[in-house]
Each structure stands twice: as C-alpha cells, then as structure tokens.
Design a protein around this motif. Structure first.
Motif, mmCIF file in Angstrom:
data_model
loop_
_atom_site.group_PDB
_atom_site.id
_atom_site.type_symbol
_atom_site.label_atom_id
_atom_site.label_comp_id
_atom_site.label_asym_id
_atom_site.label_seq_id
_atom_site.Cartn_x
_atom_site.Cartn_y
_atom_site.Cartn_z
ATOM 1 N N MET A 1 0.843 -1.193 0.000
ATOM 2 C CA MET A 1 0.000 0.000 0.000
ATOM 3 C C MET A 1 0.884 1.250 0.000
ATOM 4 S SD MET A 1 -2.894 1.095 2.687
ATOM 5 C CE MET A 1 -3.708 2.642 2.505
ATOM 6 N N ILE A 2 0.490 2.215 -0.760
ATOM 7 C CA ILE A 2 1.210 3.476 -0.861
ATOM 8 C C ILE A 2 0.739 4.387 0.270
ATOM 9 C CG2 ILE A 2 1.619 5.503 -2.310
ATOM 10 C CD1 ILE A 2 2.868 2.919 -3.392
ATOM 11 N N SER A 3 1.628 4.616 1.238
ATOM 12 C CA SER A 3 1.240 5.454 2.376
ATOM 13 C C SER A 3 2.163 6.654 2.568
ATOM 14 C CB SER A 3 1.191 4.608 3.651
ATOM 15 O OG SER A 3 2.460 4.055 3.917
ATOM 16 N N SER A 4 3.093 6.855 1.624
ATOM 17 C CA SER A 4 3.989 8.007 1.717
ATOM 18 C C SER A 4 4.555 8.314 0.334
ATOM 19 C CB SER A 4 5.137 7.726 2.689
ATOM 20 O OG SER A 4 5.998 6.742 2.152
ATOM 21 N N PHE A 5 5.124 9.490 0.207
ATOM 22 C CA PHE A 5 5.777 9.845 -1.049
ATOM 23 C C PHE A 5 7.004 8.964 -1.278
ATOM 24 C CE2 PHE A 5 3.413 13.789 -0.185
ATOM 25 C CZ PHE A 5 2.748 13.928 -1.394
ATOM 26 N N SER A 6 7.684 8.576 -0.212
ATOM 27 C CA SER A 6 8.819 7.651 -0.336
ATOM 28 C C SER A 6 8.350 6.318 -0.907
ATOM 29 C CB SER A 6 9.490 7.441 1.016
ATOM 30 O OG SER A 6 10.128 8.612 1.438
ATOM 31 N N ASP A 7 7.179 5.859 -0.489
ATOM 32 C CA ASP A 7 6.609 4.628 -1.049
ATOM 33 C C ASP A 7 6.390 4.761 -2.549
ATOM 34 O OD1 ASP A 7 6.517 3.438 1.460
ATOM 35 O OD2 ASP A 7 4.342 3.698 1.701
ATOM 36 N N VAL A 8 5.949 5.931 -2.984
ATOM 37 C CA VAL A 8 5.732 6.180 -4.416
ATOM 38 C C VAL A 8 7.054 6.031 -5.157
ATOM 39 C CG1 VAL A 8 5.100 7.925 -6.130
ATOM 40 C CG2 VAL A 8 3.736 7.677 -4.036
ATOM 41 N N ILE A 9 8.083 6.673 -4.652
ATOM 42 C CA ILE A 9 9.395 6.629 -5.297
ATOM 43 C C ILE A 9 9.914 5.193 -5.337
ATOM 44 C CG2 ILE A 9 11.806 7.378 -5.077
ATOM 45 C CD1 ILE A 9 10.593 10.062 -3.929
ATOM 46 N N ASN A 10 9.794 4.481 -4.233
ATOM 47 C CA ASN A 10 10.231 3.078 -4.190
ATOM 48 C C ASN A 10 9.426 2.218 -5.155
ATOM 49 O OD1 ASN A 10 12.212 3.570 -2.259
ATOM 50 N ND2 ASN A 10 10.839 3.115 -0.558
ATOM 51 N N ALA A 11 8.119 2.442 -5.234
ATOM 52 C CA ALA A 11 7.249 1.650 -6.108
ATOM 53 C C ALA A 11 7.598 1.834 -7.577
ATOM 54 C CB ALA A 11 5.784 2.017 -5.867
ATOM 55 N N LEU A 12 8.171 2.984 -7.890
ATOM 56 C CA LEU A 12 8.541 3.253 -9.279
ATOM 57 C C LEU A 12 10.017 2.982 -9.532
ATOM 58 C CD1 LEU A 12 6.316 6.373 -9.985
ATOM 59 C CD2 LEU A 12 5.918 3.989 -10.607
ATOM 60 N N GLY A 13 10.633 2.167 -8.677
ATOM 61 C CA GLY A 13 11.971 1.671 -8.951
ATOM 62 C C GLY A 13 13.109 2.320 -8.193
ATOM 63 N N GLY A 14 12.801 3.181 -7.235
ATOM 64 C CA GLY A 14 13.853 3.876 -6.499
ATOM 65 C C GLY A 14 14.172 5.214 -7.118
ATOM 66 N N THR A 15 15.058 5.948 -6.490
ATOM 67 C CA THR A 15 15.261 7.347 -6.886
ATOM 68 C C THR A 15 15.736 7.518 -8.324
ATOM 69 O OG1 THR A 15 17.432 7.350 -5.830
ATOM 70 C CG2 THR A 15 15.602 8.221 -4.552
ATOM 71 N N ALA A 16 16.724 6.744 -8.753
ATOM 72 C CA ALA A 16 17.271 6.935 -10.104
ATOM 73 C C ALA A 16 16.237 6.606 -11.178
ATOM 74 C CB ALA A 16 18.520 6.095 -10.289
ATOM 75 N N LYS A 17 15.588 5.475 -11.049
ATOM 76 C CA LYS A 17 14.587 5.075 -12.043
ATOM 77 C C LYS A 17 13.387 6.017 -12.010
ATOM 78 C CE LYS A 17 12.221 1.048 -13.843
ATOM 79 N NZ LYS A 17 11.954 -0.384 -13.670
ATOM 80 N N PHE A 18 12.964 6.384 -10.801
ATOM 81 C CA PHE A 18 11.864 7.337 -10.643
ATOM 82 C C PHE A 18 12.192 8.642 -11.354
ATOM 83 C CE2 PHE A 18 10.338 11.006 -8.167
ATOM 84 C CZ PHE A 18 8.965 10.808 -8.225
ATOM 85 N N ALA A 19 13.397 9.160 -11.128
ATOM 86 C CA ALA A 19 13.814 10.424 -11.739
ATOM 87 C C ALA A 19 13.777 10.333 -13.260
ATOM 88 C CB ALA A 19 15.214 10.805 -11.257
ATOM 89 N N ARG A 20 14.321 9.268 -13.812
ATOM 90 C CA ARG A 20 14.308 9.097 -15.274
ATOM 91 C C ARG A 20 12.885 9.002 -15.804
ATOM 92 N NH1 ARG A 20 18.499 5.687 -14.040
ATOM 93 N NH2 ARG A 20 17.191 3.831 -14.268
ATOM 94 N N ALA A 21 12.028 8.296 -15.090
ATOM 95 C CA ALA A 21 10.653 8.075 -15.559
ATOM 96 C C ALA A 21 9.851 9.353 -15.658
ATOM 97 C CB ALA A 21 9.944 7.078 -14.643
ATOM 98 N N ILE A 22 10.148 10.314 -14.785
ATOM 99 C CA ILE A 22 9.341 11.540 -14.797
ATOM 100 C C ILE A 22 10.108 12.755 -15.319
ATOM 101 C CG2 ILE A 22 7.884 10.668 -12.941
ATOM 102 C CD1 ILE A 22 9.189 12.840 -11.125
ATOM 103 N N GLY A 23 11.385 12.577 -15.672
ATOM 104 C CA GLY A 23 12.169 13.691 -16.196
ATOM 105 C C GLY A 23 12.710 14.621 -15.135
ATOM 106 N N MET A 24 12.913 14.088 -13.955
ATOM 107 C CA MET A 24 13.429 14.866 -12.823
ATOM 108 C C MET A 24 14.930 14.590 -12.689
ATOM 109 S SD MET A 24 12.248 14.413 -8.817
ATOM 110 C CE MET A 24 10.728 15.365 -8.851
ATOM 111 N N LYS A 25 15.686 15.571 -12.209
ATOM 112 C CA LYS A 25 17.097 15.345 -11.932
ATOM 113 C C LYS A 25 17.229 14.349 -10.790
ATOM 114 C CE LYS A 25 18.653 19.890 -13.382
ATOM 115 N NZ LYS A 25 19.280 21.147 -12.953
ATOM 116 N N ALA A 26 18.258 13.502 -10.856
ATOM 117 C CA ALA A 26 18.460 12.465 -9.847
ATOM 118 C C ALA A 26 18.598 13.068 -8.453
ATOM 119 C CB ALA A 26 19.679 11.621 -10.190
ATOM 120 N N ASN A 27 19.327 14.170 -8.331
ATOM 121 C CA ASN A 27 19.494 14.793 -7.014
ATOM 122 C C ASN A 27 18.168 15.312 -6.466
ATOM 123 O OD1 ASN A 27 22.187 14.239 -6.735
ATOM 124 N ND2 ASN A 27 22.864 16.226 -7.498
#
Length: 73
Positions: A1-27
C-alpha cells in the motif's frame, strides 16, 4: 500500500529510475525521497509514469491525499 511519497518513489523503482521516468534530476529525486515529499508540479508526470508501470494505485488524486495527510499530521 502506498502510504507516503517515499513509497511512491520506491514503487517506481527507487530514486534513479523514478527520476528518469518523470524527467526529474536524480538529485532532486533523492531530496524528494529524503523529505518524503513530491512537489505538486510533478504529480501528473508521476501519475503518468505509474500508469505506464501498471501501478494504478498511484494517481494524482492519491498524491493529493498523501499531501493532505502530511498537512493534517
């Protein structure tokens, strides 16, 4: 269950993959995870990436709910 924004990022593959998927800088993604917050201007991109990944439990509406829960806490 998604209960935080961190959960969202983890669900979409972690920070690096999440960043690439949405066009956000990794940092920026790393900061979002550490703060447990995703700025509203990214919500539509996050929802689209989640939809592409088959994560239908992550939507702009759910992100808005998470933000409201944070404000209420």
């Amino acid at each position: 269950m998604i209960s935080s924004f961190s959960d969202v990022i983890n669900a979409l593959g972690g920070t690096a993959k999440f960043a690439r998927a949405i066009g956000m800088k990794a940092n920026t993604a790393k900061m979002a995870k550490s703060r447990d917050s995703i700025a509203p201007e990214w919500w539509m991109a996050v929802a689209a990436a989640a939809n592409e990944a088959g994560r239908y439990d992550i939507s702009a509406e759910r992100l808005a709910e998470l933000a409201a829960e944070r404000r209420a806490a």
